[in-house]
Design an enzyme around this catalytic site. Structure first.
Site, PDB file in Angstrom:
ATOM      1  N   HIS A 190       5.930   5.944  11.151  1.00 49.12           N
ATOM      2  CA  HIS A 190       5.292   5.782   9.847  1.00 49.12           C
ATOM      3  C   HIS A 190       4.305   6.937   9.684  1.00 49.12           C
ATOM      4  O   HIS A 190       3.095   6.758   9.705  1.00 49.12           O
ATOM      5  CB  HIS A 190       4.574   4.425   9.811  1.00 49.12           C
ATOM      6  CG  HIS A 190       4.192   3.948   8.452  1.00 49.12           C
ATOM      7  ND1 HIS A 190       4.197   4.755   7.337  1.00 49.12           N
ATOM      8  CD2 HIS A 190       3.765   2.733   8.032  1.00 49.12           C
ATOM      9  CE1 HIS A 190       3.795   4.060   6.295  1.00 49.12           C
ATOM     10  NE2 HIS A 190       3.538   2.831   6.685  1.00 49.12           N
ATOM     11  N   ARG A 223      11.271   3.692   2.407  1.00 50.23           N
ATOM     12  CA  ARG A 223      11.040   2.757   3.519  1.00 50.23           C
ATOM     13  C   ARG A 223      12.310   1.955   3.710  1.00 50.23           C
ATOM     14  O   ARG A 223      12.922   1.494   2.744  1.00 50.23           O
ATOM     15  CB  ARG A 223       9.871   1.831   3.210  1.00 50.23           C
ATOM     16  CG  ARG A 223       9.787   0.685   4.204  1.00 50.23           C
ATOM     17  CD  ARG A 223       8.537  -0.125   4.047  1.00 50.23           C
ATOM     18  NE  ARG A 223       7.367   0.629   4.484  1.00 50.23           N
ATOM     19  CZ  ARG A 223       6.133   0.119   4.520  1.00 50.23           C
ATOM     20  NH1 ARG A 223       5.929  -1.127   4.148  1.00 50.23           N
ATOM     21  NH2 ARG A 223       5.111   0.849   4.937  1.00 50.23           N
ATOM     22  N   LYS A 277      25.990  -4.403  -3.399  1.00 51.58           N
ATOM     23  CA  LYS A 277      27.449  -4.364  -3.593  1.00 51.58           C
ATOM     24  C   LYS A 277      28.159  -3.731  -2.405  1.00 51.58           C
ATOM     25  O   LYS A 277      29.363  -3.537  -2.426  1.00 51.58           O
ATOM     26  CB  LYS A 277      27.782  -3.549  -4.856  1.00 51.58           C
ATOM     27  CG  LYS A 277      27.133  -4.048  -6.126  1.00 51.58           C
ATOM     28  CD  LYS A 277      27.543  -3.126  -7.279  1.00 51.58           C
ATOM     29  CE  LYS A 277      26.738  -3.393  -8.524  1.00 51.58           C
ATOM     30  NZ  LYS A 277      26.950  -2.334  -9.536  1.00 51.58           N
ATOM     31  N   ARG A 330       0.798  -1.222   0.000  1.00 55.31           N
ATOM     32  CA  ARG A 330       0.000   0.000   0.000  1.00 55.31           C
ATOM     33  C   ARG A 330       0.835   1.279   0.000  1.00 55.31           C
ATOM     34  O   ARG A 330       0.551   2.207  -0.756  1.00 55.31           O
ATOM     35  CB  ARG A 330      -0.936   0.023   1.219  1.00 55.31           C
ATOM     36  CG  ARG A 330      -2.190  -0.775   1.009  1.00 55.31           C
ATOM     37  CD  ARG A 330      -2.660  -1.379   2.297  1.00 55.31           C
ATOM     38  NE  ARG A 330      -1.792  -2.492   2.617  1.00 55.31           N
ATOM     39  CZ  ARG A 330      -2.024  -3.752   2.239  1.00 55.31           C
ATOM     40  NH1 ARG A 330      -3.122  -4.046   1.583  1.00 55.31           N
ATOM     41  NH2 ARG A 330      -1.179  -4.722   2.525  1.00 55.31           N
ATOM     42  N   THR A 331       1.837   1.340   0.862  1.00 57.76           N
ATOM     43  CA  THR A 331       2.576   2.603   0.988  1.00 57.76           C
ATOM     44  C   THR A 331       3.266   2.941  -0.331  1.00 57.76           C
ATOM     45  O   THR A 331       3.130   4.042  -0.862  1.00 57.76           O
ATOM     46  CB  THR A 331       3.590   2.516   2.145  1.00 57.76           C
ATOM     47  OG1 THR A 331       2.868   2.150   3.323  1.00 57.76           O
ATOM     48  CG2 THR A 331       4.286   3.836   2.377  1.00 57.76           C
TER      49      THR A 331
HETATM   50  C1  NCD Z   1       2.160  -1.242   8.018  1.00 63.26           C
HETATM   51  C2  NCD Z   1       3.661  -1.049   8.067  1.00 63.26           C
HETATM   52  O1  NCD Z   1       4.366  -1.287   7.078  1.00 63.26           O
HETATM   53  O2  NCD Z   1       4.111  -0.622   9.123  1.00 63.26           O
HETATM   54  N1  NCD Z   1       1.659  -1.353   6.722  1.00 63.26           N
HETATM   55  C3  NCD Z   1       1.375  -0.228   5.995  1.00 63.26           C
HETATM   56  O3  NCD Z   1       2.224   0.593   5.756  1.00 63.26           O
HETATM   57  N2  NCD Z   1       0.129  -0.077   5.569  1.00 63.26           N
HETATM   58  C4  NCD Z   1       1.656  -2.284   8.942  1.00 63.26           C
HETATM   59  C5  NCD Z   1       2.241  -3.664   8.905  1.00 63.26           C
HETATM   60  O4  NCD Z   1       3.136  -3.978   8.129  1.00 63.26           O
HETATM   61  O5  NCD Z   1       1.758  -4.471   9.675  1.00 63.26           O
END
Ligand code: NCD
Length: 310
Positions: free
Chosen positions: A135, A107, A86, A57-58
């Site tokens: 997040h 991320r 590398k 999703r992100t």
């Molecule tokens: C979450 C995350 O990556 O922290 N997911 C997200 O970004 N929607 C929650 C998770 O991974 O459980």
């Protein structure tokens, strides 16, 4: 309103004031019609989407958001195809990408990595999750969802259940809620997954009334919002630690029958087994709508940081 977002990094929800959060929500509202209509607000701009950790999703909503703003996207979803493999350090990757794009969404599994990236990039860096830390953009879509569904955030009784220890979405949302008024937070988790003390302390300091419990059935009755989370398997020290706790809680039709008629059930997704599939048809289950709100909120954030909207 004299708020300046242009050129800023978004690393941690704490650095946004209540006024700034409210403004992002109001710009997100303005983005809703542009999702289908499209726009040229960020035409000619490039988003670098750097995902060193799995994401559905992100990453996809950041990329979709930039496309819908008329911009384009470069990046990777798997660090094993990059020079990290590398031995390149993050700082060097970031200094390079800084010359290829106008904004970075990143991320990374390491706590603090987003701050490192921001220190090395001249362009804005948005933290899409740094280990078990923060997040912030998930939190923005979470509070957008609560506002849309409940009208207001002030005055709500919000329950968190599941992995409150390692869940970064929970930590960021707790910090955001601390900016609102008359909030009650119920933390529902077994001892091994309880909310970190520094998060509890922060919320208490900001005037949030906190109740800590184990067992969803006893706590769900008075809640306006229940925010469920996945047990964060990847953050456990050992497989055994995870299997000992796995499946220790879940929400099903029976548990939902004890909740208020207008409670909303949220989840950042992905779910594993903590929300049973028989709950999906319940009108109070808003987690897929919540995931969709990743688009307008990330459109708003990108456009604000690039100075394409005020
Ligand atoms: C979450 C995350 O990556 O922290 N997911 C997200 O970004 N929607 C929650 C998770 O991974 O459980």
């Amino acid at each position: 309103m004299n708020l300046n977002f242009k050129g800023r990094d978004i690393i941690n929800i704490e650095e946004l004031s209540r006024k700034e959060l409210d403004h992002i929500l109001s710009v997100s509202d303005k983005m809703l019609p542009l999702i289908n209509k499209g726009s040229t607000l960020c035409k000619g701009k490039v988003l670098a989407s750097l995902f060193f950790e799995p994401s559905t999703r992100t990453r996809l909503s950041f990329e979709s958001a930039m496309s819908r703003l008329g911009g384009s996207v470069i990046g990777f979803a798997d660090p094993t195809v990059t020079s990290e493999k590398k031995g390149e350090v993050l700082a060097d990757t970031i200094r390079t990408v800084d010359g290829y794009a106008d904004i970075i969404a990143m991320r990374h599994p390491q706590e603090g990595s987003a701050k490192v990236a921001a220190d090395y990039a001249k362009i804005p860096v948005i933290n899409g999750g740094d280990g078990g830390h923060h997040h912030p953009t998930q939190t923005i879509l979470d509070i957008f969802t609560i506002k849309k569904e409940k009208g207001e955030i002030d005055g709500l009784n919000i329950g968190f259940c599941g992995d409150l220890k390692y869940g970064r979405t929970v930590h960021s949302l707790a910090y955001a809620l601390a900016k609102y008024k008359d909030i009650e937070v119920t933390c529902i988790a077994p001892k091994a997954l309880e909310m970190p003390r520094y998060v509890v302390h922060h919320m208490e300091k900001k005037g949030i009334h906190i109740i800590e419990k184990d067992g969803i059935e006893k706590s769900i009755k008075g809640l306006d919002v229940l925010y469920a989370t996945r047990i964060q398997k990847e953050r456990f020290g050992s497989e055994k630690e995870y299997t000992d706790i796995k499946g220790s809680y879940y929400i099903d039709k029976n548990i939902m029958s004890k909740a208020k008629n207008d409670m909303i059930l949220m989840h950042p997704l992905p779910r594993v087994d903590e929300i049973r599939y028989d709950v999906d048809g319940d009108k109070r289950a808003v987690y897929f709508k919540q995931a969709h709100y990743g688009i307008p909120t990330r459109m708003a954030l990108i456009a604000l940081l690039l100075g394409a909207v005020k």
